[in-house]
Design an enzyme around this catalytic site. Structure first.
Site, PDB file in Angstrom:
ATOM      1  CG  HIS A  83      -0.564   0.146   2.555  1.00 57.99           C
ATOM      2  ND1 HIS A  83      -0.345  -0.834   3.239  1.00 57.99           N
ATOM      3  CD2 HIS A  83      -0.179   1.331   3.248  1.00 57.99           C
ATOM      4  CE1 HIS A  83       0.256  -0.383   4.484  1.00 57.99           C
ATOM      5  NE2 HIS A  83       0.265   1.073   4.403  1.00 57.99           N
ATOM      6  CG  ASP A 220       0.479  -4.245   2.761  1.00 60.77           C
ATOM      7  OD1 ASP A 220       1.084  -3.650   1.913  1.00 60.77           O
ATOM      8  OD2 ASP A 220      -0.110  -3.497   3.484  1.00 60.77           O
ATOM      9  CB  SER A 640       2.871   1.618   6.166  1.00 57.94           C
ATOM     10  OG  SER A 640       1.416   1.800   6.827  1.00 57.94           O
TER      11      SER A 640
END
Length: 709
Positions: A83, A220, A640
């Site tokens: 992402h 991810d 992240s």
């Protein structure tokens, strides 16, 4: 036998698993914190962690100024989350070559894709300059003057740094609510290329259904590479002649896994927390920020997804926008739920009562920190803050016309002779590959209507009068008129801003009305915001003084931070959550893809995850192909892509999410519930191998060699 061993390991570790709250700056890591890290399994020295060219911190990067990442090879490969690479992947995608849908695997350096405006930064140095700024009089300034003052000092210090090394950049940021200031030096690398991406079905598996939830099975990750000047080996703008970056330190990928209680550490760039925030500030955040945000975004996202599902070209244009919007839509909902479920506002109020007693007994900040004044100030600001949230969520660049109308008011670079105002113009390039008119028009009309219904009349832009008088209150007709009649929507046309004809343009007038009401909202906020900031600064100072015998970390502000803890589960609805997920659990969800769109995958993915043998990627303790895992590392947005290290400083995963049960962690860390969700590095390498057949990259990681021993 394996199950018995795992049970015993879990039971032995259960009592030792505790949450170690904190997002610690590395350069001044408290001795007590470092000693605790060592007692919990960290094996490196402080110098190996922070000092020198080969320190562990030198393989961690600020990825694009919005995420974190880690260098994992001697040729500059960078791992981050899928992402985090979303927009880069989307920008290269077309209907014919849809890398978002189908993934991307480069077979050579030549196939790696450059990305405009993407960069990574390495932190070189950090130091406390509070005393220096004090000597220059920062504490004599009004809060509204501090930012300009700090910027001017930053510019001076930046020039000094650039004289010594032109590749360096310096920035000054406040810490501890402005009670401290640190100067941080970075080196930026601007040539960052896309190397590998799994299909969206895996990189964003679970979509909004699973976002912020546990259990997770999302793969991810995405892979990039840093390129440098072939002569100097240093940063350079993109050139086909640039060569891969050769770092002195990169993270070794570990295939050894983890068990409950295993040491886990993240190093990354958490964006923003507010854990020193007062109870009054938390109430404002819940009711004036979070509630308007999720209410408005829900309207926008429903329109987006409907258009995206109807047209593949629209989906490609809006994939990244939708993901960005929905992430903090759900975060805001979850945070409000947690604030209420744990009674956070009352908890904060109780703690503030302790500070009142501390003031009474010591006299510290007596007559300066005043909770009654703070309560009145927040009450006075509430309506303006709520209106500001609705304004940004409605008119904050959700559609192309508003973007252009706003740029026409400020921010657009003027062209033409400076000495001839009537010859100055702005020009908008064709960017139709990034937006769809039908989608944008519907979003704008729906959000205009919602804004009017939610905000008091004093904060309504004047264009609402046009909507009523000329279009009978029909927002869709008004928006259609703007898009069809405005010269701002004509690509490549020179728009002479000082001509009366342009200033009568309907979208230009629309932009003026937005600018005017923004001024009104800001003016109302300015009446009290400085005073609130001063009180919040005093509140933080009082807490630090009251707890001066304890180590205290500063709120996150997108500077490098370390978090340490252990791998481990928590109680989910009264039952053990488990600390990892498996290929079998992923297959169960995949088989629900006909009912839940977020679980749809390509047939090849079902085949891969249904394999009978995942060796050499299976866990030695459980015998399972482990996909994602939990730790109690302290993280937030910006983390992240942060590397998750074991005690040896080896890479065991990439942080990508927090859990729904602790979404108030930006303002309160719940040691019982707060968990970091990471993708297991073995899942990452397995997908690179079995789906991507990326032998050259796996060899570059050094994994094949280690597995063949």
């Amino acid at each position: 036998m394996k199950k018995l061993i795992l049970f015993l390991v879990t039971m032995l570790a259960a009592d030792s698993i505790k949450a170690d709250e904190g997002m610690w700056t590395l350069y001044n890591l408290p001795t007590a914190v470092f000693e605790t890290m060592k007692s919990e399994g960290f094996e490196l020295t402080y110098d190996q962690l922070y000092n020198g060219d080969e320190a562990l911190k030198n393989c961690v990067v600020n990825f694009g100024d919005f995420c974190s990442g880690v260098v994992v090879s001697p040729d500059g490969l960078v791992f981050t989350n899928h992402h985090c690479g979303f927009e880069a992947i989307r920008s290269h995608s077309t209907v014919e070559h849809d890398y978002m849908l189908n993934g991307f695997v480069s077979k050579s350096y030549e196939e790696e894709l450059p990305n405009k405006r993407l960069f990574v930064s390495f932190m070189v140095d950090q130091r406390d300059i509070t005393d220096y700024l004090d000597s220059l009089g920062i504490n004599k300034l009004k809060p509204s003057e501090v930012s300009h003052f700090v910027d001017s000092i930053e510019n001076v210090m930046l020039k000094e740094v650039e004289k010594k090394d032109s590749t360096l950049r310096l920035e000054i940021k406040p810490f501890y609510e402005g009670n401290k200031y640190y100067a941080t030096t970075y080196r930026d690398y601007e040539d960052v290329r896309l190397v590998f991406a799994v299909p969206k079905s895996m990189g964003k598996f679970g979509g909004e259904t699973d976002n912020w939830m546990w259990p997770r099975q999302t793969c991810d990750f995405s892979v990039f590479r840093i390129y440098v000047d072939p002569k100097t080996g240093g940063p350079a703008k993109y050139s086909k002649d640039n060569v891969p970056y050769h770092p002195k330190r990169w993270a070794k990928v570990s295939m050894d896994g983890y068990v409950p209680g295993s040491y886990s550490m993240t190093i990354g760039y958490p964006g923003s927390t507010s854990r020193y925030l007062s109870s009054y500030g938390i109430r404002e955040r819940r009711d004036a920020s979070n509630t308007p945000r999720y209410q408005t975004r829900e309207i926008k996202q429903d329109i987006m997804i409907r258009h995206m599902r109807a047209d593949e070209a629209v989906r490609i244009k809006y994939d990244s926008k939708y993901a960005s919007s929905s992430n903090y839509w759900k975060n805001s909902i979850g945070m409000n739920k947690c604030i209420d479920s744990i009674g956070l506002i009352q908890q904060k109020a109780d703690f503030e009562q302790k500070i009142r007693h501390f003031q009474d007994s010591t006299g510290y900040l007596k007559g300066q920190l005043d909770f009654d004044v703070l309560a009145r100030l927040y009450q006075k600001r509430f309506n303006a803050r709520r209106a500001m949230t609705y304004y940004y969520e409605t008119f904050g660049y959700n559609d192309e016309l508003t973007r252009r109308a706003s740029r026409a008011q400020y921010g657009a670079a003027l062209k033409g002779p400076k000495d001839k105002p009537n010859k100055q113009y702005i020009e908008f390039k064709d960017n139709s590959d990034t937006w769809d008119e039908a989608t944008d028009r519907e979003i704008l009309a729906a959000l205009m209507k919602n804004y009017r219904e939610k905000v008091e009349a004093k904060y309504l832009p004047s264009f609402y009068q046009t909507v009523d008088q000329k279009f009978g209150g029909d927002y869709e007709r008004y928006v259609t008129w703007l898009y069809e009649k405005s010269s701002l929507m004509k690509n490549g046309k020179k728009l002479y801003i000082n001509k009366k004809s342009f200033q009568k343009d309907p979208a230009y007038q629309y932009g003026i009305s937005l600018l005017e009401v923004m001024g009104d909202i800001r003016a109302d906020l300015a009446k009290v915001s400085d005073s609130i900031d001063v009180q919040e600064k005093y509140l933080c100072a009082a807490k630090l003084r009251m707890e001066e015998d304890l180590p205290n970390y500063s709120d996150a502000n997108f500077t490098m931070r370390l978090s340490y803890g252990q791998v481990g589960e928590y109680l989910l609805a009264g039952k053990p959550s488990g600390y990892y997920t498996t290929a079998e659990s992923l297959l169960v969800k995949m088989n629900q893809g006909d009912k839940i769109v977020d679980y749809e995958v390509e047939p090849i993915m079902k085949e891969l995850m249904g394999a009978q043998d995942f060796a050499p990627y299976t866990d030695k303790t459980t015998g399972k192909m482990q996909l994602c895992f939990l730790s109690n590392n302290d993280i937030t947005g910006g983390n992240s892509g942060s590397p998750m290290f074991n005690g040896k400083g080896e890479l065991i995963g990439l942080a990508f999410d927090g859990n729904w049960d602790s979404l108030s962690s930006d303002i309160f860390f719940d040691s019982q519930l707060a968990r970091c969700i990471g993708v297991d590095i073995r899942f990452v390498v397995m997908m690179m191998d079995r789906w991507g057949h990326a032998d050259r990259l796996i060899e570059e990681l050094g994994v094949k060699k280690s597995l063949s021993k």
